[in-house]
Design a protein around this motif. Structure first.
Motif, PDB file in Angstrom:
ATOM      1  N   LEU B 218      -4.960   7.218  -4.612  1.00 45.14           N
ATOM      2  CA  LEU B 218      -4.673   8.352  -3.736  1.00 45.14           C
ATOM      3  C   LEU B 218      -5.763   8.522  -2.667  1.00 45.14           C
ATOM      4  O   LEU B 218      -5.481   8.611  -1.467  1.00 45.14           O
ATOM      5  CB  LEU B 218      -4.564   9.631  -4.568  1.00 45.14           C
ATOM      6  CG  LEU B 218      -4.432  10.929  -3.776  1.00 45.14           C
ATOM      7  CD1 LEU B 218      -3.006  11.087  -3.294  1.00 45.14           C
ATOM      8  CD2 LEU B 218      -4.852  12.127  -4.607  1.00 45.14           C
ATOM      9  N   THR B 219      -7.027   8.523  -3.124  1.00 47.07           N
ATOM     10  CA  THR B 219      -8.114   8.727  -2.163  1.00 47.07           C
ATOM     11  C   THR B 219      -8.197   7.558  -1.184  1.00 47.07           C
ATOM     12  O   THR B 219      -8.493   7.753  -0.009  1.00 47.07           O
ATOM     13  CB  THR B 219      -9.466   8.884  -2.868  1.00 47.07           C
ATOM     14  OG1 THR B 219      -9.658   7.775  -3.739  1.00 47.07           O
ATOM     15  CG2 THR B 219      -9.543  10.172  -3.658  1.00 47.07           C
ATOM     16  N   ALA B 220      -7.916   6.352  -1.671  1.00 46.32           N
ATOM     17  CA  ALA B 220      -7.983   5.187  -0.782  1.00 46.32           C
ATOM     18  C   ALA B 220      -6.938   5.317   0.323  1.00 46.32           C
ATOM     19  O   ALA B 220      -7.238   5.078   1.498  1.00 46.32           O
ATOM     20  CB  ALA B 220      -7.773   3.897  -1.569  1.00 46.32           C
ATOM     21  N   ILE B 221      -5.738   5.728  -0.047  1.00 44.68           N
ATOM     22  CA  ILE B 221      -4.682   5.851   0.961  1.00 44.68           C
ATOM     23  C   ILE B 221      -4.999   6.986   1.940  1.00 44.68           C
ATOM     24  O   ILE B 221      -4.869   6.835   3.154  1.00 44.68           O
ATOM     25  CB  ILE B 221      -3.309   6.076   0.292  1.00 44.68           C
ATOM     26  CG1 ILE B 221      -2.891   4.789  -0.409  1.00 44.68           C
ATOM     27  CG2 ILE B 221      -2.260   6.491   1.310  1.00 44.68           C
ATOM     28  CD1 ILE B 221      -1.643   4.910  -1.228  1.00 44.68           C
ATOM     29  N   MET B 222      -5.500   8.095   1.398  1.00 46.23           N
ATOM     30  CA  MET B 222      -5.848   9.211   2.285  1.00 46.23           C
ATOM     31  C   MET B 222      -6.961   8.828   3.254  1.00 46.23           C
ATOM     32  O   MET B 222      -6.919   9.159   4.431  1.00 46.23           O
ATOM     33  CB  MET B 222      -6.270  10.434   1.475  1.00 46.23           C
ATOM     34  CG  MET B 222      -5.095  11.166   0.849  1.00 46.23           C
ATOM     35  SD  MET B 222      -5.556  12.812   0.288  1.00 46.23           S
ATOM     36  CE  MET B 222      -7.050  12.480  -0.587  1.00 46.23           C
ATOM     37  N   SER B 277       0.397   0.697  11.285  1.00 42.60           N
ATOM     38  CA  SER B 277      -0.768   0.161  10.573  1.00 42.60           C
ATOM     39  C   SER B 277      -1.024   0.940   9.290  1.00 42.60           C
ATOM     40  O   SER B 277      -1.290   0.342   8.241  1.00 42.60           O
ATOM     41  CB  SER B 277      -2.036   0.232  11.419  1.00 42.60           C
ATOM     42  OG  SER B 277      -1.752  -0.023  12.739  1.00 42.60           O
ATOM     43  N   VAL B 278      -0.962   2.273   9.375  1.00 47.58           N
ATOM     44  CA  VAL B 278      -1.202   3.082   8.179  1.00 47.58           C
ATOM     45  C   VAL B 278      -0.158   2.761   7.123  1.00 47.58           C
ATOM     46  O   VAL B 278      -0.475   2.577   5.936  1.00 47.58           O
ATOM     47  CB  VAL B 278      -1.172   4.597   8.518  1.00 47.58           C
ATOM     48  CG1 VAL B 278      -1.208   5.425   7.245  1.00 47.58           C
ATOM     49  CG2 VAL B 278      -2.341   4.965   9.397  1.00 47.58           C
ATOM     50  N   ALA B 279       1.085   2.633   7.542  1.00 50.15           N
ATOM     51  CA  ALA B 279       2.159   2.344   6.592  1.00 50.15           C
ATOM     52  C   ALA B 279       1.917   1.005   5.905  1.00 50.15           C
ATOM     53  O   ALA B 279       2.009   0.897   4.679  1.00 50.15           O
ATOM     54  CB  ALA B 279       3.500   2.337   7.321  1.00 50.15           C
ATOM     55  N   ILE B 280       1.560  -0.012   6.700  1.00 51.70           N
ATOM     56  CA  ILE B 280       1.347  -1.345   6.120  1.00 51.70           C
ATOM     57  C   ILE B 280       0.161  -1.325   5.159  1.00 51.70           C
ATOM     58  O   ILE B 280       0.255  -1.792   4.016  1.00 51.70           O
ATOM     59  CB  ILE B 280       1.113  -2.386   7.240  1.00 51.70           C
ATOM     60  CG1 ILE B 280       2.400  -2.591   8.027  1.00 51.70           C
ATOM     61  CG2 ILE B 280       0.642  -3.714   6.646  1.00 51.70           C
ATOM     62  CD1 ILE B 280       2.237  -3.505   9.229  1.00 51.70           C
ATOM     63  N   LEU B 281      -0.963  -0.744   5.611  1.00 51.78           N
ATOM     64  CA  LEU B 281      -2.157  -0.726   4.755  1.00 51.78           C
ATOM     65  C   LEU B 281      -1.888   0.045   3.469  1.00 51.78           C
ATOM     66  O   LEU B 281      -2.303  -0.371   2.383  1.00 51.78           O
ATOM     67  CB  LEU B 281      -3.339  -0.113   5.505  1.00 51.78           C
ATOM     68  CG  LEU B 281      -3.989  -1.050   6.515  1.00 51.78           C
ATOM     69  CD1 LEU B 281      -4.992  -0.305   7.366  1.00 51.78           C
ATOM     70  CD2 LEU B 281      -4.662  -2.217   5.808  1.00 51.78           C
ATOM     71  N   SER B 282      -1.174   1.166   3.555  1.00 55.74           N
ATOM     72  CA  SER B 282      -0.877   1.952   2.364  1.00 55.74           C
ATOM     73  C   SER B 282       0.015   1.160   1.415  1.00 55.74           C
ATOM     74  O   SER B 282      -0.189   1.181   0.200  1.00 55.74           O
ATOM     75  CB  SER B 282      -0.195   3.260   2.745  1.00 55.74           C
ATOM     76  OG  SER B 282      -1.015   3.980   3.612  1.00 55.74           O
ATOM     77  N   ALA B 283       0.982   0.462   1.983  1.00 61.48           N
ATOM     78  CA  ALA B 283       1.877  -0.335   1.145  1.00 61.48           C
ATOM     79  C   ALA B 283       1.082  -1.401   0.397  1.00 61.48           C
ATOM     80  O   ALA B 283       1.282  -1.614  -0.810  1.00 61.48           O
ATOM     81  CB  ALA B 283       2.952  -0.984   2.014  1.00 61.48           C
ATOM     82  N   ILE B 284       0.148  -2.055   1.098  1.00 63.69           N
ATOM     83  CA  ILE B 284      -0.672  -3.084   0.450  1.00 63.69           C
ATOM     84  C   ILE B 284      -1.489  -2.461  -0.676  1.00 63.69           C
ATOM     85  O   ILE B 284      -1.536  -2.980  -1.795  1.00 63.69           O
ATOM     86  CB  ILE B 284      -1.610  -3.755   1.484  1.00 63.69           C
ATOM     87  CG1 ILE B 284      -0.787  -4.551   2.494  1.00 63.69           C
ATOM     88  CG2 ILE B 284      -2.619  -4.658   0.790  1.00 63.69           C
ATOM     89  CD1 ILE B 284      -1.596  -5.112   3.644  1.00 63.69           C
ATOM     90  N   GLN B 285      -2.105  -1.306  -0.374  1.00 60.77           N
ATOM     91  CA  GLN B 285      -2.931  -0.663  -1.396  1.00 60.77           C
ATOM     92  C   GLN B 285      -2.102  -0.276  -2.618  1.00 60.77           C
ATOM     93  O   GLN B 285      -2.540  -0.424  -3.757  1.00 60.77           O
ATOM     94  CB  GLN B 285      -3.622   0.562  -0.813  1.00 60.77           C
ATOM     95  CG  GLN B 285      -4.788   0.181   0.073  1.00 60.77           C
ATOM     96  CD  GLN B 285      -5.273   1.355   0.900  1.00 60.77           C
ATOM     97  OE1 GLN B 285      -4.571   2.330   1.093  1.00 60.77           O
ATOM     98  NE2 GLN B 285      -6.499   1.242   1.387  1.00 60.77           N
ATOM     99  N   MET B 286      -0.896   0.213  -2.379  1.00 56.20           N
ATOM    100  CA  MET B 286      -0.060   0.606  -3.513  1.00 56.20           C
ATOM    101  C   MET B 286       0.345  -0.607  -4.326  1.00 56.20           C
ATOM    102  O   MET B 286       0.402  -0.566  -5.556  1.00 56.20           O
ATOM    103  CB  MET B 286       1.177   1.357  -3.015  1.00 56.20           C
ATOM    104  CG  MET B 286       0.847   2.789  -2.651  1.00 56.20           C
ATOM    105  SD  MET B 286       2.092   3.555  -1.664  1.00 56.20           S
ATOM    106  CE  MET B 286       3.094   4.275  -2.924  1.00 56.20           C
TER     107      MET B 286
END
Lengths: 430, 293
Positions: B218-222, B277-286
């Motif tokens: 959660l914190t990483a995505i935020m 970019s945020v969407a892609i990075l969040s998807a990778i992190q998830m």
């Protein structure tokens, strides 16, 4: 079912409450009342103080009149103008606002509806300094009533240059080469830099203007990459920076402190800086005002420039008649008003008849009896007009990046000039 | 009859649920999604007013823009350097503060969280004055016999100042999430581990980190979203300078809208770039972070 209806009702009420706030504010920001003008301006000790004085003056003949002055920093005024113009809804605009001179071309070309042309206002614009009047004249329409005088001055600490064996006169009407030679001696003998600045590209802009029409940055086309005047300006700046003759402060407060604490031997800035210099009352008698150095080997180069002035605008959402009459009766005709704001707020006028008053000719104690106001108005008459077309900010920004690279990273001046032209061209080619 | 009654009850319950969701949903739709759709449409247009037409020029322009490239580099630098340091620091602080034997816990917790309560603009101004040429940090360095640094006038020192400022401002914020997560881990788990002879370091890596994984995610995505949209520090602390060396993409968007000659279509195109970019990075992190089953 009752519960359902109830919850839907509650939901709608909540939503309605949220929107309710907006409706009542959708009225015009300019005054509905026929005796009140809303004005946007910044700086309570300078522009707004002058507005208050003008209001009092106008009230002598119009006892019911009042100004509703709203203080905004300039960036906010700019943002609100763009927002209103882009949204196609000018009702949020005030009757009058103050605008930086360098932005008239950009905005009046793009959003002419935000401005009211003053061509038929009955104001005699030939009574103002020519350079400033030209700044707010776009496509033949006069959009601004020039306000403060923004002539560039070189304020010098008499005691510091004398300690190094010079007189103040040695810095009057000189070239940059002479200046650098003398400033070197000052630095060597006293340890003081001769110039402090904040945000370097301002001085580049001033040198470009002082050079006159010889090699303009905008000449129908962009002329940055092969501009010899610009090359010299960068070279002069780099030499001064490297040798410690010139010190750049990122922080504005540090910059002002460099004058008030006696760090610097002088400062080159628009004449509105006098108020900040005079804040150090203990330095009374130590400062003198001269003109700025010129480019020696450029034909037509002068010792004069200006920077950072502003003008009054009647908006496209104004009580036009009252707004124009107010400006015509105050800032465009009253030398009395200009005398008062000079005495109280150090506002130097760009309204030429103001300079004939006794007060303008008076000797100022802080500057050792020099009649600085008369001198500054005299300088103002010699400032060459300069035109950046619609692209002042784009050009200034590109020059700023180039200057940073040249000074901080030791980049090659020629290649940085090419890069600046490419960047400016890219940003302009919308 | 009975069938009809049952349906009504079910429907009633579900409709009541929807009614409760309605206000928030409407508000989000109107104030978040509608502007987002409009922004995407805007980014696909060229020209202003009556001459506006659909074209991809804003996105091709994005690829050629040197300033945008510089801002993208700056933003990625902040993201790569600042986010890991901040999250690790927040985790370590949270674990230290979660120690039941620590005295004055409330004071430390408040002190670490307090930076989050300060306004973004005022803390930026304070950092600006701390790191100015004659500022406190340089006075300190000189006092220690070190060379003063012209922090805000050179590219790399200025970027580092921004990273330091961000860490100062946001570490406490993330720490609070970790603290909340730690409260949910049974102390009996640690007791059992201690009896089995696990060292504190082993406990940290084998118990704390795995059990905190959802919070860390959660914190990483935020933080990712926050860093890619970074604006205040770039605007107020360094003004994007020297040159464009510290300017973030969000700051550049502001410049092209309100400082330079306004070009809202291009600004919108850059906003869409950040969104993607945020969407892609969040998807990778998830994908990496979420390994439940």
């Amino acid at each position: 079912m009752k519960k359902l209806i109830l919850s839907v009702l509650v939901a709608l009420t909540v939503v309605a409450t949220v929107f309710a706030g907006g409706a009542s504010e959708s009225q015009s920001a300019s005054s509905q009342d026929s005796n009140t003008l809303t004005v946007w301006a910044w700086d309570p000790n300078f522009n707004i103080a002058a507005l208050r004085a003008a209001e009092a003056l106008y009230q002598q003949d119009h006892p019911d009149f009042s100004l509703n002055i709203v203080e905004y920093v300039y960036n906010d005024i700019q943002t609100m103008l763009i927002t209103a113009a882009e949204a196609g809804n000018l009702s949020t605009l005030p009757d009058i606002f103050l605008m930086q001179d360098y932005q008239f071309h950009t905005y009046a070309n793009r959003y002419p509806e935000v401005f009211t042309s003053l061509n038929d206002s009955g104001i005699d614009f030939s009574q103002f300094t020519a350079g400033k009047t030209a700044d707010s004249n776009v496509n033949g329409n006069q959009y601004g009533v020039p306000f403060d005088n923004s002539t560039t001055i070189f304020a010098i600490r008499k005691d510091i240059v004398e300690e190094a064996g010079f007189t103040v006169e040695d810095f009057m009407d000189i070239t940059w080469d002479q200046f650098i030679e003398q400033a070197r001696v000052v630095k060597e003998k006293t340890g003081h830099p001769m110039i402090t600045i904040s945000g370097g590209s301002e001085i580049i802009i001033e040198i470009l203007q002082s050079a006159g029409s010889g090699s303009p940055v905008v000449n129908g086309e962009l002329n940055i990459a092969d501009n010899e005047v610009l090359y010299k300006a960068f070279e002069i700046y780099k030499t001064m920076y490297d040798e410690g003759i010139l010190v750049d402060y990122t922080d504005w407060n540090e910059y002002i402190a460099s004058m008030n604490n006696g760090v610097t031997g002088g400062v080159i800035q628009g004449c509105w800086i006098l108020a900040s210099i005079e804040a150090a009352a203990d330095q009374s008698g130590l400062w003198r005002i001269v003109n700025i150095p010129r480019l020696g080997d450029v034909e037509g180069a002068t010792n004069y420039a200006n920077i950072g002035g502003s003008s009054w605008v009647v908006s496209g959402n104004a009580n036009t008649e009252l707004a124009i009459d107010f400006l015509r009766s105050t800032f465009a005709s009253s030398t009395e008003l200009y005398d008062q704001v000079l005495a109280e707020n150090s506002v130097i006028a760009s309204y030429l008849p103001a300079a004939d008053s006794e007060l303008y000719g008076s000797e100022v104690e802080f500057y050792g009896g020099q009649s600085v106001y008369a001198d500054i108005v005299e300088f103002a008459g010699n400032v060459p007009a300069i035109d950046y077309g619609n692209w002042y900010n784009e050009i200034r920004d590109a020059l700023n990046v180039a200057l940073t690279n040249i000074v901080q990273n030791g980049a090659d001046i020629r290649s940085e000039m090419q890069a600046a032209e490419d960047t400016a061209r890219f940003n302009i080619g919308l | 009859m009975s069938r009809k009654g049952k349906l009504t009850l079910e429907r009633k319950l579900s409709l009541t649920g929807w009614a409760f969701l309605l206000p928030a949903t409407l508000l989000i739709l109107i104030f978040s999604f509608y502007p987002m759709v409009q922004a995407i449409l805007l980014s696909l247009k060229a020209g202003r007013g009556a001459q506006a037409h659909y074209a991809l020029t804003n996105f091709t322009r994005l690829l050629q823009d040197q300033t945008f490239r510089q801002c993208l580099f700056n933003t990625i630098f902040y993201f790569i350097v600042q986010v890991p340091i901040m999250l690790i620091l927040a985790l370590v602080l949270a674990v230290l503060l979660n120690n039941p034997r620590l005295k004055g816990k409330a004071i430390f917790r408040t002190m670490i969280f307090l930076p989050c309560a300060t306004s973004l603009v005022s803390y930026s101004m304070i950092f600006q004055s701390l790191f100015s040429t004659n500022g406190f940090i340089n006075v300190l360095l000189t006092g220690l016999g070190l060379e003063p640094v012209r922090w805000l006038e050179q590219a790399w020192p200025a970027r580092i100042v921004i990273v330091i400022a961000l860490i100062w401002r946001w570490t406490g914020y993330n720490m609070v999430f970790y603290l909340a997560g730690l409260q949910n881990i049974e102390s009996s788990v640690y007791e059992a581990a201690t009896i089995d002879g696990a060292s504190p370091v082993q406990q940290f890596f084998k118990i704390t980190v795995p059990l905190l994984k959802p919070t860390i995610l959660l914190t990483a995505i935020m933080s990712t979203a926050g860093t890619l949209q970074l604006f205040d520090e770039s605007m107020n602390l360094t003004s994007g300078g020297p040159g464009k060396a510290t300017m973030t993409i969000a700051h550049y968007i502001f410049e092209t809208s309100f400082v330079m000659t306004p070009n809202f279509n291009y600004s919108a195109a850059m906003s869409v770039f950040i969104l993607v970019s945020v969407a892609i990075l969040s998807a990778i992190q998830m994908k990496i972070g979420d390994k439940r089953d």
